[in-house]
Design an enzyme around this catalytic site. Structure first.
Site, PDB file in Angstrom:
ATOM      1  N   GLU A  35       0.824  -1.213   0.000  1.00  0.00           N
ATOM      2  CA  GLU A  35       0.000   0.000   0.000  1.00  0.00           C
ATOM      3  C   GLU A  35       0.858   1.262   0.000  1.00  0.00           C
ATOM      4  OE1 GLU A  35      -3.033  -0.312  -1.272  1.00  0.00           O
ATOM      5  OE2 GLU A  35      -3.481  -1.709   0.356  1.00  0.00           O
ATOM      6  N   HIS A  36       0.495   2.195  -0.868  1.00  0.00           N
ATOM      7  CA  HIS A  36       1.206   3.473  -1.032  1.00  0.00           C
ATOM      8  C   HIS A  36       2.671   3.267  -1.419  1.00  0.00           C
ATOM      9  CE1 HIS A  36      -1.860   6.483   0.355  1.00  0.00           C
ATOM     10  NE2 HIS A  36      -2.430   5.346   0.710  1.00  0.00           N
ATOM     11  N   ASP A  38       3.333   2.193  -4.742  1.00  0.00           N
ATOM     12  CA  ASP A  38       3.449   2.307  -6.204  1.00  0.00           C
ATOM     13  C   ASP A  38       4.059   3.632  -6.669  1.00  0.00           C
ATOM     14  OD1 ASP A  38       1.113   3.709  -5.523  1.00  0.00           O
ATOM     15  OD2 ASP A  38      -0.149   2.808  -7.080  1.00  0.00           O
ATOM     16  N   GLY A 129     -12.172   2.163  -1.822  1.00  0.00           N
ATOM     17  CA  GLY A 129     -10.843   1.567  -1.971  1.00  0.00           C
ATOM     18  C   GLY A 129     -10.800   0.440  -2.984  1.00  0.00           C
ATOM     19  N   SER A 131     -11.224   1.050  -6.334  1.00  0.00           N
ATOM     20  CA  SER A 131     -10.790   1.637  -7.592  1.00  0.00           C
ATOM     21  C   SER A 131     -11.875   1.827  -8.634  1.00  0.00           C
ATOM     22  CB  SER A 131      -9.660   0.788  -8.172  1.00  0.00           C
ATOM     23  OG  SER A 131      -8.804   1.620  -8.866  1.00  0.00           O
ATOM     24  N   SER A 132     -13.062   2.194  -8.175  1.00  0.00           N
ATOM     25  CA  SER A 132     -14.120   2.480  -9.151  1.00  0.00           C
ATOM     26  C   SER A 132     -13.705   3.659 -10.029  1.00  0.00           C
ATOM     27  CB  SER A 132     -15.437   2.796  -8.443  1.00  0.00           C
ATOM     28  OG  SER A 132     -15.271   3.886  -7.567  1.00  0.00           O
ATOM     29  N   ASP A 180      -3.561   0.873 -10.040  1.00  0.00           N
ATOM     30  CA  ASP A 180      -4.949   0.591 -10.400  1.00  0.00           C
ATOM     31  C   ASP A 180      -5.103   0.390 -11.903  1.00  0.00           C
ATOM     32  OD1 ASP A 180      -5.089   1.082  -7.748  1.00  0.00           O
ATOM     33  OD2 ASP A 180      -6.165   2.974  -7.893  1.00  0.00           O
TER      34      ASP A 180
HETATM   35  C1  GLA Z   1      -4.946   4.597  -4.588  1.00  0.00           C
HETATM   36  C2  GLA Z   1      -4.037   5.022  -5.721  1.00  0.00           C
HETATM   37  C3  GLA Z   1      -2.994   3.955  -5.991  1.00  0.00           C
HETATM   38  C4  GLA Z   1      -2.266   3.560  -4.715  1.00  0.00           C
HETATM   39  C5  GLA Z   1      -3.255   3.253  -3.597  1.00  0.00           C
HETATM   40  C6  GLA Z   1      -2.574   3.001  -2.279  1.00  0.00           C
HETATM   41  O1  GLA Z   1      -5.711   3.506  -4.983  1.00  0.00           O
HETATM   42  O2  GLA Z   1      -4.784   5.260  -6.891  1.00  0.00           O
HETATM   43  O3  GLA Z   1      -2.107   4.383  -6.978  1.00  0.00           O
HETATM   44  O4  GLA Z   1      -1.354   4.555  -4.337  1.00  0.00           O
HETATM   45  O5  GLA Z   1      -4.185   4.296  -3.421  1.00  0.00           O
HETATM   46  O6  GLA Z   1      -1.790   1.863  -2.334  1.00  0.00           O
END
Ligand code: GLA
Length: 451
Positions: A35-36, A38, A129, A131-132, A180
């Site tokens: 998480e966080h 990328d 969370g 990713s819609s 995403d």
């Molecule tokens: C969101 C962002 C991703 C990533 C996540 C956390 O989904 O779009 O690029 O940074 O948060 O992992």
């Protein structure tokens, strides 16, 4: 009636003067671990969902882009296509369409800017969370590719489109990384993917048969373009300052010519440091738990105003300074956990995978500060209910947790979580999520056309 036929019929209701539309779709995703990481050029391990955004579309030749949705919450919007498309106010849903169109215009430089009618439908819970929003950007991009007369594959590869849309989505105001768009375009049925960045690389990893990844909603809405936008962006913003400080220390240690564009460069390229070396570099860079703006300025030989101008903007300084050491520690340990988690999936070792998920949640909560009380309570409940590992997933600050559950115990797990979490909450699951507050994730097909 199947979903396609229903969407075509709705399209004709919304745009009666148009003929038969094209159809495309893009799935949501759930991140298993990483998480966080990328946007720092460090890996992630997500999977697609079998929930998706679907769009029926028909190109126009007058440069007008019209976006309608079957969901009443999203009001009809339209904009004029052109070389520079001004964004609507933050949070407006058409910004996701504008982001896709502008991104592909930059890539293909059309001489005439085509228009497009789009009708959007979907069943990915929003602000959760999953990713819609990136699914919407990807689906809009697939529709607009057709308007440009370009084909996915021959004219632009999935890898290139994913990398470009990651950058292109910054248009909406969030400074996210590339996870995403990459999993949405390059994931697939039955697999999770380990994804590396700069350059983008995707390695499919088979999902277990005897365990399921279960999504459980905390019932806290986490709008990435609403109030959570600033909290989300604090991640990338502070990482830029961390990068600058680490680069300065690396120059002292290894020579003035050393540069790093992102923290991930430490492990790659000409530095190629080991985990232990990165850890010790971080210890030298961040001798204390917190760093004030003044202290950061001294370490970098810059004025505090210059630090704000280059990296921090108007991000508020917490009393006592920024907790940069803990943030750097999260990135170091989360990077390691993603590698181990991939190995554990390949070795069919759910116990190790679960332990890594638990550690990741602790690190996200304590070191990176992206959890909230409801998410912390929910992961405790789900572990008691039989999950082998549990963690928040996605940007954080609410939304879903992801839980590794033995398949044979899923029903029992869901019943207990219902009793011990949902029955005790005052808020209802958000109405647009189809009461999907607990679901066993199934990896669906990557984004594409439905013809
Ligand atoms: C969101 C962002 C991703 C990533 C996540 C956390 O989904 O779009 O690029 O940074 O948060 O992992």
């Amino acid at each position: 009636m199947d979903k396609r036929a229903a969407l075509v019929r709705e399209f004709r209701n919304h745009f009666p003067e148009r003929g038969d539309p094209g159809l495309c779709r893009a799935p949501g995703r759930i991140n298993l671990i990483g998480e966080h990481t990328d946007y720092n050029g460090l890996p992630v391990l997500p999977m697609t969902l079998d929930r998706e955004i679907r769009i029926a579309f028909a190109p126009r030749d007058d440069g007008l882009v019209r976006m309608h949705s079957v969901l009443p919450a999203y009001r009809p919007a339209e904009f004029r296509n052109g070389p520079d498309i001004p964004p609507s106010p933050t949070g407006a849903w058409e910004n996701y369409g504008k982001a896709a169109v502008q991104c592909l215009n930059r890539r293909f430089q059309p001489r005439q800017f085509p228009g497009l009618d789009m009708l959007v439908d979907g069943d990915i819970p929003s602000a959760a969370g999953l990713s819609s929003s990136s699914a919407l950007v990807v689906a809009c991009a697939l529709a607009y590719l057709r308007a440009l007369g370009k084909r996915l594959g021959p004219d632009i590869s999935r890898l290139e489109l994913a990398a470009r849309l990651a950058e292109g989505e910054h248009y909406v105001g969030t400074q996210g990384g590339g996870m995403d768009q990459a999993i949405i375009l390059l994931g697939g049925e039955g697999v999770a993917c380990k994804i590396d960045f700069f350059p983008l690389r995707v390695e499919p990893v088979p999902l277990p048969d005897d365990h399921v990844f279960v999504g459980c909603h905390s019932l806290v809405q986490a709008r990435k373009t609403g109030e959570a936008l600033h909290r989300y962006n604090a991640g990338p913003v502070l990482c830029r300052l961390i990068r600058a400080l680490v680069e300065r220390q690396a120059q002292r240690d290894f020579g003035e010519e050393v540069t790093i564009d992102r923290l991930g460069d430490l492990w790659q390229g000409h530095l190629c440091l080991t985990d232990a070396e990165v850890e010790s570099l971080f210890e030298r860079t961040f001798a204390t738990e917190t760093l004030t703006l003044e202290e950061a300025a001294r370490a970098l030989d810059l004025e505090p105003s210059e630090i704000r101008r280059r990296w921090l903007g108007d991000l508020r300084e917490p009393e006592g300074g920024f907790r940069l050491r803990a943030r750097a520690r999260h990135l170091l340990t989360e990077n390691r956990r993603v590698e181990h988690a991939r190995d554990a999936l390949l070795a069919r070792d759910p116990e190790s995978f679960g332990a890594l998920m638990d550690e990741s949640h602790r690190s996200c909560a304590d070191d990176y500060e992206i959890s909230c009380p409801e998410l912390d309570t929910l992961v405790e409940v789900t572990r008691r209910a039989g999950a082998r590992g549990a963690r928040l997933t996605g940007a954080g600050f609410g939304g879903y947790t992801v839980n590794l559950v033995p398949r044979a115990r899923y029903e029992e797990f869901a019943r207990r979580v219902e009793e011990e979490y949902y029955c005790l909450q005052r808020s209802e699951p958000p109405s647009d999520n189809g009461r999907l507050h607990i679901f066993a994730a199934r990896a669906g097909a990557a984004a594409g056309y439905m013809e």
